[in-house]
Design an enzyme around this catalytic site. Structure first.
Site, PDB file in Angstrom:
ATOM      1  CD  GLN A  85      16.467 -81.720  37.367  1.00 21.17           C
ATOM      2  OE1 GLN A  85      15.590 -82.087  36.597  1.00 21.17           O
ATOM      3  NE2 GLN A  85      17.726 -81.490  36.991  1.00 21.17           N
ATOM      4  CB  CYS A  88      14.428 -78.505  31.509  1.00 24.94           C
ATOM      5  SG  CYS A  88      13.037 -79.149  30.547  1.00 24.94           S
ATOM      6  CG  HIS A 126      23.443 -81.328  28.658  1.00 23.26           C
ATOM      7  ND1 HIS A 126      22.164 -81.759  28.412  1.00 23.26           N
ATOM      8  CD2 HIS A 126      24.154 -81.718  27.566  1.00 23.26           C
ATOM      9  CE1 HIS A 126      22.100 -82.365  27.249  1.00 23.26           C
ATOM     10  NE2 HIS A 126      23.310 -82.347  26.710  1.00 23.26           N
ATOM     11  NE  ARG A 158      19.355 -88.631  24.863  1.00 26.51           N
ATOM     12  CZ  ARG A 158      19.806 -88.058  23.756  1.00 26.51           C
ATOM     13  NH1 ARG A 158      19.182 -88.292  22.608  1.00 26.51           N
ATOM     14  NH2 ARG A 158      20.856 -87.271  23.779  1.00 26.51           N
ATOM     15  CE  LYS A 201      21.624 -83.070  33.933  1.00 26.66           C
ATOM     16  NZ  LYS A 201      21.198 -82.506  32.642  1.00 26.66           N
TER      17      LYS A 201
END
Length: 341
Positions: free
Chosen positions: A66, A96, A166, A229, A135
């Protein structure tokens, strides 16, 4: 384009977590998962210590790099380096929300600039033959639904091979990066609508998925699921991926067998001067919910950091779990009512 099977399940890129040691261990738990590196900026790839930052073991494949950046020429150059290193894919970070990313005007900030993202994707596509993917979030701050569609359409028009979405907004002001992973509400249906609008584009969904059943449900609407996670804090989840999502046997019968398979890698890395704790820090979630798990974590946390710590430290920590399981089994046996004639 990537195929549906290639993006059916993946482990998300996570800063400070999905390094080469983590990815190697995850590959021992799933042969089919697509693995991602931590994000590297274009500057780090172009000017940094590539051997240290980008090295990976061939066993990790398929593994994707990435990238973080917002300059098409720099991304093209970095992508070319990524391809030469042998990565299976290059992924552009458009999600991010960290202060560092905002200061560099990339990551989630790019949700506001779909045309620029399209230019970045095209520059990378022109520079490499490996897949180029994106992403992203579903939006930032007060953006409406059309922002995601505009970004996706710009990416697809420029040749993006898949989208990983996301299903949360990113709030660039007022929420920390940690809060951005939990506070903004999930909107899976928006990602489902995006897939409906772009039926020929491979689309994977990310965010809040922690159980195989939840992933199977999402796969009725999108092509793939990406988890972060959950895979890190409870790696045992990955042992269910190949059987339940791909119809293939898990590569290890249980976590104990997976650790045994990891030992030769650990020994090789130790011989090269790596510290034991650099590898065992990724194993702390291994035996969650099992007898002896706390002793396992404590032993690794305290002893793996010691100078000269070797594989025996890991074996002794695992031995805490084996011994605790044996004690529980013995106690249960003693508690059974005696047979009567």
């Amino acid at each position: 384009m990537l195929t549906n099977q290639e993006i059916r399940f993946s482990v998300a890129p996570m800063m400070d977590w999905t390094d080469r040691h983590c990815r190697y261990f995850h590959r021992l738990l799933s042969r089919r998962a697509r693995l991602y590196t931590e994000m590297l900026t274009t500057g780090a790839v172009i000017h940094g210590d590539r051997a240290r930052l980008m090295a990976f073991d061939p066993f990790e494949q398929p593994v994707a790099m990435q990238l973080g950046g917002a300059e098409p020429a720099a991304l093209a150059k970095a992508a070319s380096i990524v391809e030469k290193f042998g990565y299976a894919e290059v992924n552009l970070n458009v999600g991010c929300p960290s202060d560092r990313v905002q200061n560099g005007a990339f990551g989630a900030c790019l949700m506001r600039e779909p045309a620029l993202v399209g230019d970045c994707v095209k520059a990378m596509k022109d520079a490499v033959s490996i897949p180029v993917t994106v992403k992203c979030r579903i939006g930032v701050d007060n953006q409406e639904e059309h922002a995601l569609f505009a970004l996706a359409e710009a990416c697809v028009a420029s040749g993006a091979d898949a989208l990983f979405v996301h299903a949360r907004k990113a709030w660039l002001k007022g929420l920390s990066p940690k809060e951005n992973r939990d506070v903004p509400p999930l909107d899976y249906r928006l990602v489902h609508r995006l897939k409906h609008a772009l039926p020929d584009v491979p689309i994977a969904i990310n965010g809040g998925l922690t159980r195989i059943a939840e992933m199977q449900e999402q796969l009725q609407f999108v092509d793939g699921v990406m988890i972060g996670r959950a895979a890190y804090h409870d790696p045992a989840l990955l042992l269910d991926v190949d059987p339940h999502l791909f119809g293939q046997p898990a590569p290890a019968a249980d976590l104990f067998e997976a650790v045994d398979a990891f030992l030769p890698y650990v020994e090789r890395q130790l011989a090269r001067g790596e510290r034991l704790a650099a590898m065992t820090r990724h194993l702390l979630g291994l035996f969650v919910g099992m007898p002896g798990a706390r002793s396992f974590r404590r032993r690794l946390a305290l002893e793996a950091v010691a100078p000269g710590a070797g594989v025996e430290t890991l074996l002794e920590a695992v031995g805490e779990v084996r011994a605790a399981i044996a004690r529980v089994a013995e106690a249960a046996k003693l508690a059974e009512p005696a047979e009567t004639n």
